[in-house]
Design a protein around this motif. Structure first.
Motif, PDB file in Angstrom:
ATOM      1  N   ALA A   1      28.392  93.675 127.897  1.00  0.00           N
ATOM      2  CA  ALA A   1      28.302  94.677 126.834  1.00  0.00           C
ATOM      3  C   ALA A   1      28.689  94.088 125.495  1.00  0.00           C
ATOM      4  O   ALA A   1      28.256  94.572 124.447  1.00  0.00           O
ATOM      5  CB  ALA A   1      29.201  95.866 127.152  1.00  0.00           C
ATOM      6  N   ALA A   2      29.512  93.040 125.525  1.00  0.00           N
ATOM      7  CA  ALA A   2      29.935  92.424 124.270  1.00  0.00           C
ATOM      8  C   ALA A   2      28.752  91.875 123.490  1.00  0.00           C
ATOM      9  O   ALA A   2      28.759  91.836 122.276  1.00  0.00           O
ATOM     10  CB  ALA A   2      30.930  91.292 124.553  1.00  0.00           C
ATOM     11  N   ARG A   3      27.714  91.490 124.214  1.00  0.00           N
ATOM     12  CA  ARG A   3      26.538  90.937 123.557  1.00  0.00           C
ATOM     13  C   ARG A   3      25.330  91.841 123.766  1.00  0.00           C
ATOM     14  O   ARG A   3      24.223  91.389 123.933  1.00  0.00           O
ATOM     15  CB  ARG A   3      26.249  89.539 124.096  1.00  0.00           C
ATOM     16  N   CYS A   4      25.570  93.100 123.777  1.00  0.00           N
ATOM     17  CA  CYS A   4      24.544  94.072 124.135  1.00  0.00           C
ATOM     18  C   CYS A   4      23.271  93.978 123.294  1.00  0.00           C
ATOM     19  O   CYS A   4      22.182  93.927 123.838  1.00  0.00           O
ATOM     20  CB  CYS A   4      25.117  95.486 124.050  1.00  0.00           C
ATOM     21  N   PRO A   5      23.365  93.930 121.962  1.00  0.00           N
ATOM     22  CA  PRO A   5      22.123  93.868 121.192  1.00  0.00           C
ATOM     23  C   PRO A   5      21.287  92.637 121.526  1.00  0.00           C
ATOM     24  O   PRO A   5      20.074  92.713 121.676  1.00  0.00           O
ATOM     25  CB  PRO A   5      22.621  93.838 119.738  1.00  0.00           C
TER      26      PRO A   5
ATOM     27  N   PRO B   1      28.124  76.197 121.844  1.00  0.00           N
ATOM     28  CA  PRO B   1      29.165  77.245 121.831  1.00  0.00           C
ATOM     29  C   PRO B   1      28.534  78.629 121.861  1.00  0.00           C
ATOM     30  O   PRO B   1      27.413  78.835 121.388  1.00  0.00           O
ATOM     31  CB  PRO B   1      29.896  77.000 120.499  1.00  0.00           C
ATOM     32  N   ALA B   2      29.265  79.587 122.412  1.00  0.00           N
ATOM     33  CA  ALA B   2      28.790  80.970 122.430  1.00  0.00           C
ATOM     34  C   ALA B   2      28.727  81.509 121.004  1.00  0.00           C
ATOM     35  O   ALA B   2      29.642  81.294 120.206  1.00  0.00           O
ATOM     36  CB  ALA B   2      29.724  81.834 123.280  1.00  0.00           C
ATOM     37  N   ARG B   3      27.638  82.220 120.691  1.00  0.00           N
ATOM     38  CA  ARG B   3      27.482  82.759 119.346  1.00  0.00           C
ATOM     39  C   ARG B   3      28.581  83.769 119.038  1.00  0.00           C
ATOM     40  O   ARG B   3      29.087  84.464 119.927  1.00  0.00           O
ATOM     41  CB  ARG B   3      26.115  83.425 119.210  1.00  0.00           C
ATOM     42  N   ASN B   4      28.915  83.865 117.754  1.00  0.00           N
ATOM     43  CA  ASN B   4      29.934  84.828 117.357  1.00  0.00           C
ATOM     44  C   ASN B   4      29.395  86.250 117.440  1.00  0.00           C
ATOM     45  O   ASN B   4      28.191  86.495 117.272  1.00  0.00           O
ATOM     46  CB  ASN B   4      30.407  84.535 115.936  1.00  0.00           C
ATOM     47  N   LEU B   5      30.271  87.204 117.713  1.00  0.00           N
ATOM     48  CA  LEU B   5      29.893  88.593 117.884  1.00  0.00           C
ATOM     49  C   LEU B   5      30.078  89.361 116.586  1.00  0.00           C
ATOM     50  O   LEU B   5      30.919  89.028 115.756  1.00  0.00           O
ATOM     51  CB  LEU B   5      30.742  89.243 118.987  1.00  0.00           C
ATOM     52  N   SER B   6      29.287  90.402 116.446  1.00  0.00           N
ATOM     53  CA  SER B   6      29.425  91.277 115.284  1.00  0.00           C
ATOM     54  C   SER B   6      30.531  92.303 115.533  1.00  0.00           C
ATOM     55  O   SER B   6      31.012  92.477 116.671  1.00  0.00           O
ATOM     56  CB  SER B   6      28.102  91.992 115.016  1.00  0.00           C
TER      57      SER B   6
ATOM     58  N   ASP C   1      38.233 102.133 107.298  1.00  0.00           N
ATOM     59  CA  ASP C   1      39.553 101.788 107.845  1.00  0.00           C
ATOM     60  C   ASP C   1      39.518 101.722 109.366  1.00  0.00           C
ATOM     61  O   ASP C   1      40.183 100.878 109.981  1.00  0.00           O
ATOM     62  CB  ASP C   1      40.592 102.813 107.388  1.00  0.00           C
ATOM     63  N   GLU C   2      38.782 102.637 109.984  1.00  0.00           N
ATOM     64  CA  GLU C   2      38.684 102.652 111.455  1.00  0.00           C
ATOM     65  C   GLU C   2      37.851 101.478 111.969  1.00  0.00           C
ATOM     66  O   GLU C   2      38.054 101.002 113.090  1.00  0.00           O
ATOM     67  CB  GLU C   2      38.076 103.980 111.910  1.00  0.00           C
ATOM     68  N   LYS C   3      36.906 101.001 111.156  1.00  0.00           N
ATOM     69  CA  LYS C   3      36.085  99.859 111.571  1.00  0.00           C
ATOM     70  C   LYS C   3      36.790  98.529 111.322  1.00  0.00           C
ATOM     71  O   LYS C   3      36.372  97.496 111.861  1.00  0.00           O
ATOM     72  CB  LYS C   3      34.757  99.865 110.809  1.00  0.00           C
ATOM     73  N   LYS C   4      37.852  98.549 110.499  1.00  0.00           N
ATOM     74  CA  LYS C   4      38.489  97.301 110.085  1.00  0.00           C
ATOM     75  C   LYS C   4      38.971  96.430 111.250  1.00  0.00           C
ATOM     76  O   LYS C   4      38.787  95.189 111.224  1.00  0.00           O
ATOM     77  CB  LYS C   4      39.654  97.600 109.147  1.00  0.00           C
ATOM     78  N   PRO C   5      39.594  96.984 112.322  1.00  0.00           N
ATOM     79  CA  PRO C   5      40.017  96.105 113.430  1.00  0.00           C
ATOM     80  C   PRO C   5      38.858  95.329 114.050  1.00  0.00           C
ATOM     81  O   PRO C   5      39.004  94.147 114.395  1.00  0.00           O
ATOM     82  CB  PRO C   5      40.629  97.083 114.435  1.00  0.00           C
ATOM     83  N   PHE C   6      37.695  95.970 114.160  1.00  0.00           N
ATOM     84  CA  PHE C   6      36.531  95.302 114.746  1.00  0.00           C
ATOM     85  C   PHE C   6      35.948  94.286 113.768  1.00  0.00           C
ATOM     86  O   PHE C   6      35.467  93.222 114.178  1.00  0.00           O
ATOM     87  CB  PHE C   6      35.484  96.337 115.140  1.00  0.00           C
ATOM     88  N   VAL C   7      36.011  94.615 112.469  1.00  0.00           N
ATOM     89  CA  VAL C   7      35.552  93.666 111.456  1.00  0.00           C
ATOM     90  C   VAL C   7      36.435  92.422 111.460  1.00  0.00           C
ATOM     91  O   VAL C   7      35.942  91.284 111.344  1.00  0.00           O
ATOM     92  CB  VAL C   7      35.548  94.327 110.062  1.00  0.00           C
ATOM     93  N   ASP C   8      37.742  92.602 111.621  1.00  0.00           N
ATOM     94  CA  ASP C   8      38.656  91.462 111.673  1.00  0.00           C
ATOM     95  C   ASP C   8      38.389  90.600 112.907  1.00  0.00           C
ATOM     96  O   ASP C   8      38.437  89.363 112.828  1.00  0.00           O
ATOM     97  CB  ASP C   8      40.106  91.959 111.682  1.00  0.00           C
ATOM     98  N   GLN C   9      38.142  91.241 114.048  1.00  0.00           N
ATOM     99  CA  GLN C   9      37.813  90.478 115.256  1.00  0.00           C
ATOM    100  C   GLN C   9      36.538  89.669 115.061  1.00  0.00           C
ATOM    101  O   GLN C   9      36.449  88.512 115.494  1.00  0.00           O
ATOM    102  CB  GLN C   9      37.649  91.431 116.443  1.00  0.00           C
ATOM    103  N   ALA C  10      35.551  90.280 114.408  1.00  0.00           N
ATOM    104  CA  ALA C  10      34.291  89.581 114.161  1.00  0.00           C
ATOM    105  C   ALA C  10      34.506  88.392 113.232  1.00  0.00           C
ATOM    106  O   ALA C  10      33.914  87.320 113.432  1.00  0.00           O
ATOM    107  CB  ALA C  10      33.270  90.542 113.571  1.00  0.00           C
ATOM    108  N   ALA C  11      35.357  88.557 112.212  1.00  0.00           N
ATOM    109  CA  ALA C  11      35.635  87.451 111.292  1.00  0.00           C
ATOM    110  C   ALA C  11      36.335  86.296 112.012  1.00  0.00           C
ATOM    111  O   ALA C  11      36.009  85.121 111.794  1.00  0.00           O
ATOM    112  CB  ALA C  11      36.492  87.953 110.130  1.00  0.00           C
ATOM    113  N   ALA C  12      37.290  86.632 112.896  1.00  0.00           N
ATOM    114  CA  ALA C  12      37.984  85.588 113.661  1.00  0.00           C
ATOM    115  C   ALA C  12      37.024  84.883 114.608  1.00  0.00           C
ATOM    116  O   ALA C  12      37.077  83.660 114.779  1.00  0.00           O
ATOM    117  CB  ALA C  12      39.150  86.203 114.438  1.00  0.00           C
TER     118      ALA C  12
ATOM    119  N   LYS D   1      33.851  84.557 114.165  1.00  0.00           N
ATOM    120  CA  LYS D   1      32.954  83.738 113.352  1.00  0.00           C
ATOM    121  C   LYS D   1      33.598  82.397 113.032  1.00  0.00           C
ATOM    122  O   LYS D   1      32.935  81.350 113.066  1.00  0.00           O
ATOM    123  CB  LYS D   1      32.599  84.485 112.062  1.00  0.00           C
ATOM    124  N   SER D   2      34.896  82.411 112.728  1.00  0.00           N
ATOM    125  CA  SER D   2      35.609  81.162 112.466  1.00  0.00           C
ATOM    126  C   SER D   2      35.662  80.295 113.717  1.00  0.00           C
ATOM    127  O   SER D   2      35.502  79.063 113.645  1.00  0.00           O
ATOM    128  CB  SER D   2      37.038  81.462 111.989  1.00  0.00           C
ATOM    129  N   ARG D   3      35.900  80.955 114.878  1.00  0.00           N
ATOM    130  CA  ARG D   3      35.897  80.216 116.143  1.00  0.00           C
ATOM    131  C   ARG D   3      34.544  79.555 116.385  1.00  0.00           C
ATOM    132  O   ARG D   3      34.464  78.368 116.745  1.00  0.00           O
ATOM    133  CB  ARG D   3      36.224  81.200 117.269  1.00  0.00           C
TER     134      ARG D   3
END
Length: 303
Positions: free
Chosen positions: A19-23, A163-168, A205-216, A218-220
């Protein structure tokens, strides 16, 4: 294909890992269905033409004649052997035959081969120009298909090492949503619709935790991709060395363990070894070949 598609779709939506890579998986699913039907069309179009079906069948060589005669007997005597091990046993028995017995098989094989050559010559004389063109087109098609399969295999091997692609941010949200609400839905489509609706209702604000995970993530991905490209560059500058075969591995071990052993003595030891002892070297050689192919694909991809 319909049942398999439904099964894959259910895995996408109800498995947290997928599900993490659903799209991306949904897109791959569509491509898979299209390519499946394309593959069936390709197989149907590559059917053997009529003129080739009339071509005389090539006779077996000396070893195959021996195998056809004794394979069934050896299988009855060793019912637990795998097909690969059974072939190795047949080959071992054939190598241990005395020269007169081997020569009798070789003589029979030579006679059958000469007869086959005459039959092929007569067969070729009966072909019309149209039939010759059909045969030429068939072999050309087979060559093209083989080249395409080889390219796809090399591309798959190269992607497997990437490497596995970064998630949105949306993908991270789907992973969490499915893990919490998976039991509330009976159909994959329903859980996807509910996840999309819930995502659209969230504020920044509610989306921010997921946006931060996506940014991390992306760096990985960026860091791992740099390491991957560096390894590919090294593989290009230092081409992979072709691995040693089974017998060469045995000779290397034999000469390192016993000082002064000649090649002839090592060959005699190899012939007297049991199939189980030889299997150790076969497994080692298979691992080396697999690693060599992987290194070669990475080098060719960079080049």
């Amino acid at each position: 294909p319909g049942y398999k598609s439904l099964w894959r779709l259910s895995l996408i939506c109800f498995s947290p890992a997928m599900a993490a890579r659903c799209p991306l998986q949904l897109w791959r699913l569509t491509s898979w269905r299209i390519s499946s039907f394309g593959l069936m069309r390709s197989v149907a179009s590559a059917s053997v033409p009529g003129p080739l079906q009339r071509r005389p069948k090539k006779p077996p060589n000396a070893f195959l004649m021996f195998s056809e005669e004794y394979r069934g007997q050896l299988k009855e005597e060793n019912p637990d052997l795998s097909p690969k091990a059974l072939v190795s046993l047949v080959a071992e028995r054939y190598r241990n035959l005395d020269e007169s017995t081997k020569q009798s098989y070789a003589t029979q094989a030579q006679a059958m081969s000469e007869k086959w050559k005459q039959e092929v010559k007569s067969y070729a004389e009966t072909l019309t120009e149209d039939e010759k063109q059909q045969i030429q087109q068939y072999y050309h098609k087979r060559k093209e298909d083989a080249q395409k399969r080889q390219k796809r295999a090399e591309a798959r091997a190269q992607r497997a090492n990437m490497p596995a692609r970064n998630l949105s941010a949306f993908s991270f949200f789907i992973r969490e949503f499915v893990s919490v609400h998976r039991s509330e839905f009976s159909q994959p489509r329903e859980v996807m619709r509910a996840a999309a609706h819930e995502w659209n209702q969230l504020n920044d604000d509610e989306k921010k935790p997921f946006v931060d995970q996506a940014a991390a993530d992306k760096s990985r991905y960026k860091e791992e991709m740099e390491q991957y490209l560096s390894r590919k560059q090294e593989a290009t500058t230092q081409p992979a060395k072709r691995p040693a075969n089974v017998f060469a591995l045995f000779v290397k071990d034999s000469m390192s363990a016993q000082k002064g052993v000649t090649m002839q003595q090592a060959s005699e030891q190899w012939r007297k070894m049991s199939d189980a002892d030889k299997q150790v070297y076969r497994d080692k050689a298979a691992d080396l070949r697999q690693q060599y192919k992987k290194d070669k694909v990475e080098g060719d991809g960079q080049a």
